[in-house]
Write an enzyme that holds these catalytic residues in place. Structure first.
Site, PDB file in Angstrom:
ATOM      1  N   ARG A 105      -7.743  12.999 -45.039  1.00 41.99           N
ATOM      2  CA  ARG A 105      -6.896  11.861 -45.424  1.00 41.99           C
ATOM      3  C   ARG A 105      -6.497  12.092 -46.871  1.00 41.99           C
ATOM      4  NH1 ARG A 105      -7.553   5.440 -44.522  1.00 41.99           N
ATOM      5  NH2 ARG A 105      -6.827   6.176 -42.500  1.00 41.99           N
ATOM      6  N   HIS A 132       0.541   9.037 -39.675  1.00 42.98           N
ATOM      7  CA  HIS A 132      -0.824   8.624 -39.301  1.00 42.98           C
ATOM      8  C   HIS A 132      -0.961   8.779 -37.779  1.00 42.98           C
ATOM      9  CE1 HIS A 132      -4.684   6.938 -39.517  1.00 42.98           C
ATOM     10  NE2 HIS A 132      -4.423   5.664 -39.778  1.00 42.98           N
ATOM     11  N   GLN A 135      -3.823   7.091 -35.508  1.00 41.49           N
ATOM     12  CA  GLN A 135      -3.653   5.670 -35.215  1.00 41.49           C
ATOM     13  C   GLN A 135      -2.796   5.468 -33.966  1.00 41.49           C
ATOM     14  OE1 GLN A 135      -5.035   2.911 -36.973  1.00 41.49           O
ATOM     15  NE2 GLN A 135      -4.376   1.918 -35.095  1.00 41.49           N
ATOM     16  N   ASP A 220       2.861  -3.392 -40.489  1.00 41.66           N
ATOM     17  CA  ASP A 220       1.882  -2.731 -41.361  1.00 41.66           C
ATOM     18  C   ASP A 220       1.983  -3.406 -42.732  1.00 41.66           C
ATOM     19  OD1 ASP A 220       0.009  -0.927 -42.384  1.00 41.66           O
ATOM     20  OD2 ASP A 220       1.432   0.731 -42.597  1.00 41.66           O
ATOM     21  N   CYS A 260      -2.300  -1.664 -37.417  1.00 40.76           N
ATOM     22  CA  CYS A 260      -3.311  -0.619 -37.590  1.00 40.76           C
ATOM     23  C   CYS A 260      -4.523  -1.108 -38.368  1.00 40.76           C
ATOM     24  CB  CYS A 260      -2.689   0.594 -38.270  1.00 40.76           C
ATOM     25  SG  CYS A 260      -2.104   0.274 -39.948  1.00 40.76           S
ATOM     26  N   ARG A 288      -9.775   3.791 -31.782  1.00 40.33           N
ATOM     27  CA  ARG A 288      -9.772   4.944 -32.693  1.00 40.33           C
ATOM     28  C   ARG A 288     -10.940   5.859 -32.333  1.00 40.33           C
ATOM     29  NH1 ARG A 288      -7.415   4.565 -37.696  1.00 40.33           N
ATOM     30  NH2 ARG A 288      -7.916   6.771 -37.774  1.00 40.33           N
TER      31      ARG A 288
HETATM   32  N1  NVA Z   1       0.446   2.292 -44.427  1.00 35.99           N
HETATM   33  C1  NVA Z   1      -0.964   2.079 -44.675  1.00 35.99           C
HETATM   34  C2  NVA Z   1      -1.784   2.402 -43.460  1.00 35.99           C
HETATM   35  C3  NVA Z   1      -3.268   2.189 -43.626  1.00 35.99           C
HETATM   36  C4  NVA Z   1      -4.079   2.560 -42.425  1.00 35.99           C
HETATM   37  C5  NVA Z   1      -1.393   2.935 -45.863  1.00 35.99           C
HETATM   38  O1  NVA Z   1      -0.997   4.108 -45.930  1.00 35.99           O
HETATM   39  O2  NVA Z   1      -2.101   2.432 -46.736  1.00 35.99           O
HETATM   40  N1   CP Z   2      -6.116   1.990 -39.625  1.00 36.33           N
HETATM   41  C1   CP Z   2      -6.814   2.783 -40.446  1.00 36.33           C
HETATM   42  O1   CP Z   2      -6.580   3.984 -40.546  1.00 36.33           O
HETATM   43  O2   CP Z   2      -7.802   2.142 -41.120  1.00 36.33           O
HETATM   44  P1   CP Z   2      -8.683   2.709 -42.334  1.00 36.33           P
HETATM   45  O3   CP Z   2      -7.774   2.837 -43.520  1.00 36.33           O
HETATM   46  O4   CP Z   2      -9.750   1.659 -42.530  1.00 36.33           O
HETATM   47  O5   CP Z   2      -9.257   4.031 -41.946  1.00 36.33           O
END
Ligand code: NVA
Ligand code: CP
Length: 304
Positions: A105, A132, A135, A220, A260, A288
């Site tokens: 990540r 992502h 997800q 989101d 998500c 997940r």
């Molecule tokens: N768009 C959000 C998704 C988090 C799972 C982010 O990147 O923070």
């Molecule tokens: N939806 C998701 O990826 O959550 P986290 O940021 O908690 O991993």
């Protein structure tokens, strides 16, 4: 390294493979819940590299790897040499020489691409600024469990043209549904991606137009990780893009609501919607675990 299979976006698997993966995830979930022990990844290690925060992704990958008989290793950029500037290429060579699969990540999507190009083991994108895909595996699985095949349906993504939006766009092509996108001007998804997926998406700047008669509504956060400084500006830009009961009323009666998570109640979604009867957000989160177990199995041992 060229034969190694990675999962950096949904486009790394064919439509048929993705269908197979979702079916396998549903099967593995049932078997897991019935108490079956299944350890195809015994003695194997998953390296989990996190340069951004996470709850669901970390817990699901770590628990999933343990359930498959393997071990998961949490590596934060704060306390590895990656965070001190060791090149991605060198880190990829070294880490992949000691583990069986890697999950990352991070910020720029090019980071996971570079890592994958120099990794001798499969690399999974666990969120970048652009995509992502894990997800969406859980989200597609959740739709199938509640409503059956999503092919031929219409979904609406309301909000920022961000990593989640891009992965929903890829999913529209790969799973055969149409995606309406409603975003404020200036917050559209990537122009190149929109062009390449033209026939699978429709762009709106009004929420009401986008959600009329759809089978699924998703949204989101307005400010993603790394955009914390823009929170106030974005609150202004997105204020007419909240998914509330009036918005859900315009969708089909049996439309699902997805998010998500993490969510901000009364920003992008009202509490009445996210905590209401159309919301399947807790199933998405749980799935997940199951979807990624199927993904780990597929990448390490082949599709089942
Ligand atoms: N768009 C959000 C998704 C988090 C799972 C982010 O990147 O923070
Ligand atoms: N939806 C998701 O990826 O959550 P986290 O940021 O908690 O991993």
């Amino acid at each position: 390294m060229s034969n190694t299979r990675h999962f950096l976006t949904l486009m790394d698997f064919s439509s048929a493979e993705l269908q197979q993966l979702i079916a396998r995830a549903i099967q593995m979930k049932q078997e897991f819940k019935s108490g079956k022990i299944y350890e195809p990844l015994k003695n194997m290690t998953l390296a989990m590299i996190f340069e951004k925060s996470s709850t669901r992704t970390r817990v699901s990958f770590e628990a999933g790897m343990n359930q498959l008989g393997g071990h998961a290793m949490f590596l934060s950029s704060r306390d590895t040499q990656l965070g001190r500037g060791e090149p991605i290429e060198d880190s990829a060579r070294v880490i992949s020489s000691m583990v069986d699969v890697v999950m990352i990540r991070t910020f720029g999507h090019a980071i996971v691409e570079t890592f994958a190009a120099h990794s001798s083991v499969p690399v999974i994108n666990a969120l970048t600024d652009d995509f992502h895909p894990c997800q969406l595996l859980a989200d597609m699985m959740t739709y199938v469990e509640h409503r059956g095949d999503i092919a031929g349906k219409t979904a609406a993504y309301v909000g920022d043209g961000n990593n989640m939006c891009h992965s929903w766009m890829n999913a529209a092509k790969q799973f055969g549904f149409h995606l309406n996108i409603a975003c404020p001007e200036g917050y559209e998804p990537d122009a190149k991606l929109m062009k390449s997926l033209d026939s699978h998406i429709t762009l709106y700047h009004d929420v009401h137009d986008a959600v009329k008669g759809v089978d699924l509504v998703t949204t989101d956060v307005w400010a993603s990780m790394g955009q914390e400084d823009e929170q106030k500006i974005r609150e202004q830009a997105f204020k007419s893009f909240k998914v509330d009961s009036a918005v859900m009323e315009l969708a089909n009666k049996d439309a699902l609501f997805m998010h998500c998570l993490p969510a901000h109640r009364e920003e992008e979604v009202s509490a009445a919607v996210i905590d209401g009867p159309q919301s399947v957000v807790w199933d998405e989160a749980e799935n997940r675990l199951h979807a990624q177990k199927a993904l780990l199995e597929a990448l390490v041992t082949g599709l089942h």
